[in-house]
Design an enzyme around this catalytic site. Sequence first.
Site, PDB file in Angstrom:
ATOM      1  N   HIS A  58       0.831  -1.204   0.000  1.00 63.36           N
ATOM      2  CA  HIS A  58       0.000   0.000   0.000  1.00 63.36           C
ATOM      3  C   HIS A  58       0.860   1.248   0.000  1.00 63.36           C
ATOM      4  O   HIS A  58       2.075   1.200   0.162  1.00 63.36           O
ATOM      5  CB  HIS A  58      -0.993   0.005   1.176  1.00 63.36           C
ATOM      6  CG  HIS A  58      -0.384   0.261   2.520  1.00 63.36           C
ATOM      7  ND1 HIS A  58      -1.134   0.502   3.641  1.00 63.36           N
ATOM      8  CD2 HIS A  58       0.911   0.310   2.925  1.00 63.36           C
ATOM      9  CE1 HIS A  58      -0.338   0.691   4.675  1.00 63.36           C
ATOM     10  NE2 HIS A  58       0.891   0.579   4.268  1.00 63.36           N
ATOM     11  N   CYS A  82       5.634   6.028   4.754  1.00 61.74           N
ATOM     12  CA  CYS A  82       4.435   5.335   4.247  1.00 61.74           C
ATOM     13  C   CYS A  82       3.860   6.033   3.020  1.00 61.74           C
ATOM     14  O   CYS A  82       2.956   5.512   2.367  1.00 61.74           O
ATOM     15  CB  CYS A  82       3.368   5.249   5.333  1.00 61.74           C
ATOM     16  SG  CYS A  82       3.851   4.166   6.692  1.00 61.74           S
ATOM     17  N   HIS A 124       4.937   0.019  -0.388  1.00 62.73           N
ATOM     18  CA  HIS A 124       5.695  -0.868   0.500  1.00 62.73           C
ATOM     19  C   HIS A 124       4.717  -1.918   1.011  1.00 62.73           C
ATOM     20  O   HIS A 124       3.499  -1.755   0.905  1.00 62.73           O
ATOM     21  CB  HIS A 124       6.320  -0.084   1.659  1.00 62.73           C
ATOM     22  CG  HIS A 124       5.313   0.555   2.550  1.00 62.73           C
ATOM     23  ND1 HIS A 124       4.720   1.770   2.262  1.00 62.73           N
ATOM     24  CD2 HIS A 124       4.732   0.140   3.701  1.00 62.73           C
ATOM     25  CE1 HIS A 124       3.847   2.071   3.207  1.00 62.73           C
ATOM     26  NE2 HIS A 124       3.826   1.091   4.103  1.00 62.73           N
ATOM     27  N   HIS A 128       3.320  -5.069   3.836  1.00 64.06           N
ATOM     28  CA  HIS A 128       3.194  -5.509   5.231  1.00 64.06           C
ATOM     29  C   HIS A 128       2.742  -6.964   5.251  1.00 64.06           C
ATOM     30  O   HIS A 128       2.022  -7.419   4.355  1.00 64.06           O
ATOM     31  CB  HIS A 128       2.140  -4.694   5.983  1.00 64.06           C
ATOM     32  CG  HIS A 128       2.535  -3.272   6.221  1.00 64.06           C
ATOM     33  ND1 HIS A 128       3.401  -2.891   7.218  1.00 64.06           N
ATOM     34  CD2 HIS A 128       2.180  -2.129   5.586  1.00 64.06           C
ATOM     35  CE1 HIS A 128       3.554  -1.578   7.189  1.00 64.06           C
ATOM     36  NE2 HIS A 128       2.828  -1.089   6.205  1.00 64.06           N
ATOM     37  N   ASP A 146      -5.172 -10.524  -0.338  1.00 66.29           N
ATOM     38  CA  ASP A 146      -3.867 -11.193  -0.227  1.00 66.29           C
ATOM     39  C   ASP A 146      -3.051 -11.049  -1.509  1.00 66.29           C
ATOM     40  O   ASP A 146      -3.558 -11.283  -2.614  1.00 66.29           O
ATOM     41  CB  ASP A 146      -4.083 -12.676   0.093  1.00 66.29           C
ATOM     42  CG  ASP A 146      -2.794 -13.369   0.498  1.00 66.29           C
ATOM     43  OD1 ASP A 146      -1.871 -12.682   1.008  1.00 66.29           O
ATOM     44  OD2 ASP A 146      -2.699 -14.598   0.307  1.00 66.29           O
ATOM     45  N   HIS A 147      -1.786 -10.665  -1.342  1.00 64.59           N
ATOM     46  CA  HIS A 147      -0.849 -10.489  -2.461  1.00 64.59           C
ATOM     47  C   HIS A 147      -1.294  -9.404  -3.432  1.00 64.59           C
ATOM     48  O   HIS A 147      -0.972  -9.448  -4.612  1.00 64.59           O
ATOM     49  CB  HIS A 147      -0.610 -11.804  -3.201  1.00 64.59           C
ATOM     50  CG  HIS A 147       0.308 -12.738  -2.474  1.00 64.59           C
ATOM     51  ND1 HIS A 147      -0.067 -13.402  -1.324  1.00 64.59           N
ATOM     52  CD2 HIS A 147       1.587 -13.108  -2.710  1.00 64.59           C
ATOM     53  CE1 HIS A 147       0.936 -14.143  -0.902  1.00 64.59           C
ATOM     54  NE2 HIS A 147       1.965 -13.976  -1.725  1.00 64.59           N
ATOM     55  N   GLU A 196      -0.721  -4.660  11.771  1.00 66.36           N
ATOM     56  CA  GLU A 196       0.026  -4.240  10.576  1.00 66.36           C
ATOM     57  C   GLU A 196       1.512  -4.549  10.738  1.00 66.36           C
ATOM     58  O   GLU A 196       2.213  -4.811   9.772  1.00 66.36           O
ATOM     59  CB  GLU A 196      -0.182  -2.746  10.315  1.00 66.36           C
ATOM     60  CG  GLU A 196       0.321  -2.319   8.942  1.00 66.36           C
ATOM     61  CD  GLU A 196      -0.150  -0.937   8.566  1.00 66.36           C
ATOM     62  OE1 GLU A 196      -0.951  -0.825   7.629  1.00 66.36           O
ATOM     63  OE2 GLU A 196       0.269   0.034   9.241  1.00 66.36           O
TER      64      GLU A 196
HETATM   65 NI    NI Z   1       2.461   0.792   5.577  1.00 65.76          NI
END
Ligand code: NI
Length: 137
Positions: A16, A35, A41, A43, A81-82, A126
């Site tokens: 995100h 961020c 990036h 998580h 997911d992914h 997160e």
């Molecule tokens: Ni983040």
Amino acid sequence: MATCIVGRRLHFNAAHRLHNPARSDEWNRETFGPCNNPNYHGHNYELEVLVAGEIDPDTGYVLDVGILKRIVDERVLQVLDHRNLNLDVAWFRDRIPSAENIARFCWEALVDAMPAGRLTLIRLWETPRNYVEYQGG
Ligand code: NI
């Protein structure tokens, strides 16, 4: 009557970027720091879904956790997911994919899907240290 809570923990990863296009680039950098990096990036998210209800005397269950797993797989993990949340998930087209909003997405995806009990809490980790909890109305 007494309430029992059953929970399931699930894992997904996603990318995100926290960015508000209505504000200046400078505001975004100051507000979101790394961020806000333009190239996203990732998580490793841990998602906990808690369902409250009464214990069914016929089964001894509030809700079969195998059924809960399948519902969360279908409605949340297959969507998130992914994925790149900003680019791949329509729900985030007009929302910043913060942990808070991801938890809200999970709530809205699941709240009407429980065959027994009621969704009572979404907890989304997160990072190993940072989590949010969401309880819709
Ligand atoms: Ni983040």
